[in-house]
Structure formats: C-alpha cells, structure tokens
Design an enzyme around this catalytic site. Sequence first.
Site, PDB file in Angstrom:
ATOM      1  CG  ASP A 158       5.599   0.763  -2.520  1.00 34.25           C
ATOM      2  OD1 ASP A 158       6.623   1.412  -2.243  1.00 34.25           O
ATOM      3  OD2 ASP A 158       4.986   0.089  -1.676  1.00 34.25           O
ATOM      4  CE1 TYR A 284       8.064  -1.796   3.376  1.00 34.64           C
ATOM      5  CE2 TYR A 284       5.744  -1.585   3.959  1.00 34.64           C
ATOM      6  CZ  TYR A 284       6.852  -1.155   3.237  1.00 34.64           C
ATOM      7  OH  TYR A 284       6.735  -0.093   2.382  1.00 34.64           O
ATOM      8  CG  HIS A 335       7.442   5.435  -4.956  1.00 33.42           C
ATOM      9  ND1 HIS A 335       8.082   4.276  -5.352  1.00 33.42           N
ATOM     10  CD2 HIS A 335       6.582   5.065  -3.967  1.00 33.42           C
ATOM     11  CE1 HIS A 335       7.638   3.264  -4.634  1.00 33.42           C
ATOM     12  NE2 HIS A 335       6.714   3.701  -3.796  1.00 33.42           N
TER      13      HIS A 335
END
Length: 357
Positions: A158, A284, A335
Amino acid sequence: MRSRLARTRWPEAECVDDWSQGIPLSYTRELAAYWANDYDWRSREAALNRFDQFTAEIDGLDIHFIHQRSPHEDAFPLVLTHGWPGSIVEFHKVIEPLTNPVSGRAEDAFHVVCPSLPGYGFSGKPTSTGWGVEKIAKAWDTLMLRLGYERYGAQGGDWGSAVTTQIGRNGGHCAAIHLNMAIGRPTKESLANPTEEEKRALAALAEHRNTGTGYSKQQSTRPQTLGYGLADSPVGQMAWIVEKFWAWSDCDGHPEKSFSRDELLDNVMVYWVTNTGASSARLYWQSFRSWGNMDRVELPTGIANFPAEVLSAPRSWCEPVYNITHWTDMPRGGHFAAFEQPELFVDDVRAFFATVR
C-alpha cells in the site's frame, strides 16, 4: 469511547443483501457492540507493547517506530512500512519470526524497524504540507542511519509500497526492496494485445476504478471534511476502516474469515485513540498531488504477488518499473499480507533477502 458508541445515531439498513452499498448495518452494530462490551483494550495494549517502541524527531516531526533487534547481532536490518487503513498492528505476527527465526540461524534473522507513517498512529501529525512519499522515504533512510544501519533492506505494501519503491529509487544505503503491492502500469503491448492474465488484471483495474476508489477520491481532495466524522464517531471510524478489510483481503466475503474481531479492532483503536482519521487521510491529498516519479528502480526487487491484492499488477507491468530478481505468485492472501498470511510473508521476505545479504 464507550459513551460515544452507546449514543451512536444509526442510519437505516442498506437496501441490498450484500456489501455492495458498504458495510452492512447488522454487522456494524454487532461489531460496535463487541467493541463496547467485550473488547479488552488493556490486554491487547499489553500484547502490542511486547515490542520495543521509540520516537525520533526527524525534520521537526516525531516519528514513532518499533525497533526490535534480533538476538543475532549480525542479523540483516529491515524496515517494514504499513499503509492505509493499516498500522504497525499489521506486523505483529511477523516481527518475532523475523527477528528470532525458529531455525536459530543468523542468516535467517532480521533487525526489524516498523515506523508509523507521519499522521498515522503514534507518529506526529504534520502541521504543514510537504510530508509526501518522497520526504517519508528520505526520513526512513535517516532513521535507519541513526539506528546504526549503514546497509539495510526495505519492505512495504500500500503506501508502504510507494515509500519502499521511492527508497529503492533513491538507492544510497538501501541494498534491496521487497513489495507485496508492486506499482505497475499497463504497457502499450498489454493494452493492444493482452494475455489472459493481463485481461483479468485490466478487468479488475476497471472494476476497482468504477466501484472501489471513492475513499481515495475523498481523502485526496477533501480529507479535512471527512475528518470531522471520523474524529467524532468511533462507529464512523470503524466502518470506514473495516469495510476495506472486507474489500481488500482474501476473506471469502467476510472480514472475520481472515481476521479476528480483536485484530480488526486493534487496528481501528490505533486510529481512534490517536485521533488520526483526518491526518492519515491527508497523505492522499499530499501525495496524489505531487507524487509522479516513475523512474525505474535499479536495486534488486522482490515481489510477492498475492491473488486477492486490490491492485494486482502482472509481472509484465512491473518489469519496466523494477529490477525484479525475485517473483512469487502466492496461493492465497490479499492486501494486508503480513496480517493475513504471516507465514507466507515471512518465508518470501526471508528467501528474497537471502540473495542480497
């Protein structure tokens, strides 16, 4: 927290019988009730505190990290980096087998460093812009050097994959990198004449863009607006995170098939008690605006390709980006690799770094 949980104002139930509109009301209420009445934070806290933890100020920001040294002095230093919506909790099953392998051999052992990303967990929250992937990568190199590690390896998934990839681009003191979510892009060849594997990957990418990217659009454009709900409501924070553990893990339709309730809530607690819903989302906003470097990583790169990874790039998409010297197609897992499949994760990390020690 318990008071807030008890005073939750609940929405009506979804009008479908699956998770396609989000985490279902019935399960959310069930998990919230467990959190309020049965979850024992003190015992979970003690379990997480079995690791040695520290903070270091780097470029004016306090960085929290686990630093678990192996009993083998000549073990290989390794920095593990988590992502969103994860935390250092993701690594609690792999730190001990990495530092103190059952083989008892020094060549299988690592000195493990697990930092919390800026704005995540117990690290400081940036109060100005600039703490994107590139700066974090440099900070991790600074941290490893301060700890006395002149040569080390890096691993991540990630955001941890993005940071680790950048560490690999920077080179310097890092000897090699290992990823469980490689950052590959469709090639012109794959778009024009895709193989069967590439057709599946392109279809999965299109589906993810269509139904799975709302969280990142919000966090990369208006993290502050989102943050008010996450800071005020433990159920809101829990639902925002646990829905991704359903969507991104190899859980056969339910997150508790891959994680226990306590494990899910351990990770949520790291966000709730530190009030990092907004500050974690800002990564982000920061990185989607500035992070575009796709220069090839020339350091030796190992990739563990887990089948339920949210963005599973075929090797053909990754070859232009990385000097791949080790590739493993995993039989299961998603993930949150170290959290879901710790044994497969440890074995692959150990096999890859054995080639560069």
